[in-house]
Design a protein around this motif. Structure first.
Motif, PDB file in Angstrom:
ATOM      1  N   MET A   1       0.840  -1.184   0.000  1.00  0.00           N
ATOM      2  CA  MET A   1       0.000   0.000   0.000  1.00  0.00           C
ATOM      3  C   MET A   1       0.886   1.250   0.000  1.00  0.00           C
ATOM      4  O   MET A   1       1.535   1.554   0.998  1.00  0.00           O
ATOM      5  CB  MET A   1      -0.905   0.018   1.238  1.00  0.00           C
ATOM      6  N   PRO A   2       0.932   1.994  -1.102  1.00  0.00           N
ATOM      7  CA  PRO A   2       1.713   3.228  -1.129  1.00  0.00           C
ATOM      8  C   PRO A   2       0.917   4.398  -0.556  1.00  0.00           C
ATOM      9  O   PRO A   2      -0.305   4.478  -0.725  1.00  0.00           O
ATOM     10  CB  PRO A   2       1.984   3.427  -2.620  1.00  0.00           C
ATOM     11  N   PHE A   3       1.594   5.289   0.135  1.00  0.00           N
ATOM     12  CA  PHE A   3       0.939   6.487   0.656  1.00  0.00           C
ATOM     13  C   PHE A   3       2.012   7.521   1.002  1.00  0.00           C
ATOM     14  O   PHE A   3       3.214   7.224   0.981  1.00  0.00           O
ATOM     15  CB  PHE A   3       0.087   6.166   1.892  1.00  0.00           C
ATOM     16  N   PHE A   4       1.569   8.740   1.292  1.00  0.00           N
ATOM     17  CA  PHE A   4       2.482   9.805   1.706  1.00  0.00           C
ATOM     18  C   PHE A   4       2.225  10.137   3.170  1.00  0.00           C
ATOM     19  O   PHE A   4       1.078  10.318   3.589  1.00  0.00           O
ATOM     20  CB  PHE A   4       2.296  11.050   0.832  1.00  0.00           C
ATOM     21  N   LEU A   5       3.303  10.216   3.932  1.00  0.00           N
ATOM     22  CA  LEU A   5       3.234  10.539   5.349  1.00  0.00           C
ATOM     23  C   LEU A   5       3.587  12.014   5.525  1.00  0.00           C
ATOM     24  O   LEU A   5       4.636  12.471   5.046  1.00  0.00           O
ATOM     25  CB  LEU A   5       4.221   9.664   6.128  1.00  0.00           C
ATOM     26  N   SER A   6       2.712  12.752   6.152  1.00  0.00           N
ATOM     27  CA  SER A   6       2.939  14.188   6.351  1.00  0.00           C
ATOM     28  C   SER A   6       4.138  14.419   7.271  1.00  0.00           C
ATOM     29  O   SER A   6       4.359  13.675   8.232  1.00  0.00           O
ATOM     30  CB  SER A   6       1.701  14.855   6.951  1.00  0.00           C
ATOM     31  N   ASP A  64      10.821   6.559   2.220  1.00  0.00           N
ATOM     32  CA  ASP A  64      11.867   7.321   1.549  1.00  0.00           C
ATOM     33  C   ASP A  64      12.127   8.561   2.397  1.00  0.00           C
ATOM     34  O   ASP A  64      11.229   9.384   2.607  1.00  0.00           O
ATOM     35  CB  ASP A  64      11.426   7.742   0.141  1.00  0.00           C
ATOM     36  N   LEU A  65      13.329   8.692   2.900  1.00  0.00           N
ATOM     37  CA  LEU A  65      13.666   9.812   3.766  1.00  0.00           C
ATOM     38  C   LEU A  65      13.689  11.133   3.003  1.00  0.00           C
ATOM     39  O   LEU A  65      13.696  11.150   1.759  1.00  0.00           O
ATOM     40  CB  LEU A  65      15.029   9.561   4.424  1.00  0.00           C
ATOM     41  N   TYR A  66      13.700  12.227   3.725  1.00  0.00           N
ATOM     42  CA  TYR A  66      13.713  13.561   3.123  1.00  0.00           C
ATOM     43  C   TYR A  66      14.820  13.669   2.069  1.00  0.00           C
ATOM     44  O   TYR A  66      15.976  13.309   2.305  1.00  0.00           O
ATOM     45  CB  TYR A  66      13.941  14.617   4.197  1.00  0.00           C
ATOM     46  N   LEU A  87      12.159   8.944  10.671  1.00  0.00           N
ATOM     47  CA  LEU A  87      12.025   7.605  11.252  1.00  0.00           C
ATOM     48  C   LEU A  87      11.107   7.627  12.465  1.00  0.00           C
ATOM     49  O   LEU A  87      10.326   6.687  12.675  1.00  0.00           O
ATOM     50  CB  LEU A  87      13.401   7.058  11.641  1.00  0.00           C
ATOM     51  N   ALA A  88      11.187   8.695  13.255  1.00  0.00           N
ATOM     52  CA  ALA A  88      10.318   8.792  14.435  1.00  0.00           C
ATOM     53  C   ALA A  88       8.849   8.831  14.023  1.00  0.00           C
ATOM     54  O   ALA A  88       7.999   8.202  14.669  1.00  0.00           O
ATOM     55  CB  ALA A  88      10.681  10.034  15.246  1.00  0.00           C
ATOM     56  N   ARG A  89       8.540   9.557  12.949  1.00  0.00           N
ATOM     57  CA  ARG A  89       7.151   9.599  12.463  1.00  0.00           C
ATOM     58  C   ARG A  89       6.706   8.222  11.981  1.00  0.00           C
ATOM     59  O   ARG A  89       5.592   7.784  12.257  1.00  0.00           O
ATOM     60  CB  ARG A  89       7.028  10.623  11.333  1.00  0.00           C
ATOM     61  N   LEU A  94       3.714   3.041  12.814  1.00  0.00           N
ATOM     62  CA  LEU A  94       3.646   1.598  13.025  1.00  0.00           C
ATOM     63  C   LEU A  94       3.068   1.276  14.397  1.00  0.00           C
ATOM     64  O   LEU A  94       2.300   0.308  14.547  1.00  0.00           O
ATOM     65  CB  LEU A  94       5.041   0.984  12.893  1.00  0.00           C
ATOM     66  N   ALA A  95       3.408   2.066  15.401  1.00  0.00           N
ATOM     67  CA  ALA A  95       2.880   1.816  16.746  1.00  0.00           C
ATOM     68  C   ALA A  95       1.359   1.895  16.753  1.00  0.00           C
ATOM     69  O   ALA A  95       0.687   1.137  17.472  1.00  0.00           O
ATOM     70  CB  ALA A  95       3.461   2.826  17.733  1.00  0.00           C
ATOM     71  N   GLU A  96       0.821   2.790  15.934  1.00  0.00           N
ATOM     72  CA  GLU A  96      -0.627   2.971  15.881  1.00  0.00           C
ATOM     73  C   GLU A  96      -1.345   1.809  15.187  1.00  0.00           C
ATOM     74  O   GLU A  96      -2.573   1.715  15.255  1.00  0.00           O
ATOM     75  CB  GLU A  96      -0.950   4.283  15.176  1.00  0.00           C
ATOM     76  N   ARG A  97      -0.602   0.940  14.530  1.00  0.00           N
ATOM     77  CA  ARG A  97      -1.203  -0.235  13.903  1.00  0.00           C
ATOM     78  C   ARG A  97      -1.453  -1.348  14.925  1.00  0.00           C
ATOM     79  O   ARG A  97      -2.154  -2.310  14.645  1.00  0.00           O
ATOM     80  CB  ARG A  97      -0.295  -0.784  12.775  1.00  0.00           C
ATOM     81  N   HIS A  98      -0.818  -1.268  16.094  1.00  0.00           N
ATOM     82  CA  HIS A  98      -1.018  -2.241  17.185  1.00  0.00           C
ATOM     83  C   HIS A  98      -0.774  -3.681  16.712  1.00  0.00           C
ATOM     84  O   HIS A  98      -1.586  -4.580  16.936  1.00  0.00           O
ATOM     85  CB  HIS A  98      -2.432  -2.118  17.766  1.00  0.00           C
TER      86      HIS A  98
END
Length: 268
Positions: A1-6, A64-66, A87-89, A94-98
């Motif tokens: 699943m591709p997506f963009f992380l703010s 993909d990092l900045y 990486l922290a974001r 991932l933590a929110e996926r439980h």
């Protein structure tokens, strides 16, 4: 699943592999990619391994990092602390996926970045593919490709960006990488260390069981692992024969590394 992380500086392209349907979730893995063209050369192997982990019940996030890949920004404006924040974001996402315990998986310079990030992230375990042992030495490898090793041979950082392997490196980023030493980043979690070496010339191109029996860690890797172990680290090291797919002319695949990586996580 591709997506963009703010993110604070635009968006980061991500690719998420969900755990295989019908398989009980066993955890989540954050992949940390290598530097420059090694990122592109390794995408095939990383994709295959991510799918294998997903089939075993792990959620795998590639980011993909900045300034890298399909993410926002230019490498010429990247900084090490921005990458750590990326990486922290991703780690929080991932933590929110439980899904359970979280792991870090890094390749080459990405392994060194994963080690640095792990100091605060405290992953369940680290999976290191061909980790760079020294940031300075790693940049020197790229610099030598264009006869620019003198720029990273102990000279102070220049005020203009430096081109490495066709990529413009900002002084702050190159200075931060130059200071990194895996010996000073002894992990406080189990480590699965997987390293490829070419077989002896008389061994031909058969990377089967007979060749694997002769595989050994590089001397510098063995010394570092001994140093980590003496400092209390638990390291499971797996040397393998295989082509360095991250720099090969063609898109390479090393089945033995895929098999060993999946098996290594079973005992992490």
């Amino acid at each position: 699943m591709p997506f963009f992380l703010s993110a604070d500086e635009g968006e980061r392209f991500c690719l998420y592999h969900e755990p295989e349907p019908g398989v009980a979730p066993r955890g989540a893995i954050l992949y940390v990619h290598p530097f420059a063209e090694e990122l592109n050369k390794s995408r095939r192997m990383v994709s295959l391994q991510a799918r294998a982990y997903a089939q075993a019940g792990y959620g795998v996030l590639q980011i993909d990092l900045y300034g890298c890949g399909d993410s926002s920004g230019e490498l010429s404006k990247a900084r090490w602390d921005i990458w750590l924040a990326d990486l922290a974001r991703a780690w929080q996402w991932l933590a929110e996926r439980h899904l359970g315990p979280r792991y870090l998986w890094g390749l080459r310079l990405g392994a060194l970045l994963a080690l640095d990030f792990a100091v605060g992230a405290r992953p369940q375990a680290l999976i290191l593919w061909q980790p760079a042992l020294s940031g300075r030495a790693h940049l020197n490898q790229f610099a030598r490709l264009q006869s620019a090793a003198r720029l990273f041979a102990g000279a102070p950082a220049v005020e203009q960006g430096t081109e490495i392997a066709g990529y413009l490196m900002p002084p702050a980023l190159s200075a931060a990488i130059n200071q990194l030493d895996a010996g000073a980043l002894t992990p406080r979690c189990p480590v699965q260390w997987l390293e490829l070496n070419l077989p002896p010339l008389d061994a031909g191109t058969d990377y089967g069981a007979s060749a694997e029996a002769q595989a050994a860690l590089q001397p510098a890797s063995a010394l570092l692992i001994d140093r980590w172990r003496s400092d209390g680290a638990v390291v499971h090291a797996v040397p393998l024969h295989g082509e360095p797919f991250w720099i090969s002319t063609d898109i390479g695949v090393v089945p033995s590394l895929l098999e060993a990586s999946s098996a290594a996580l079973e005992i992490a």
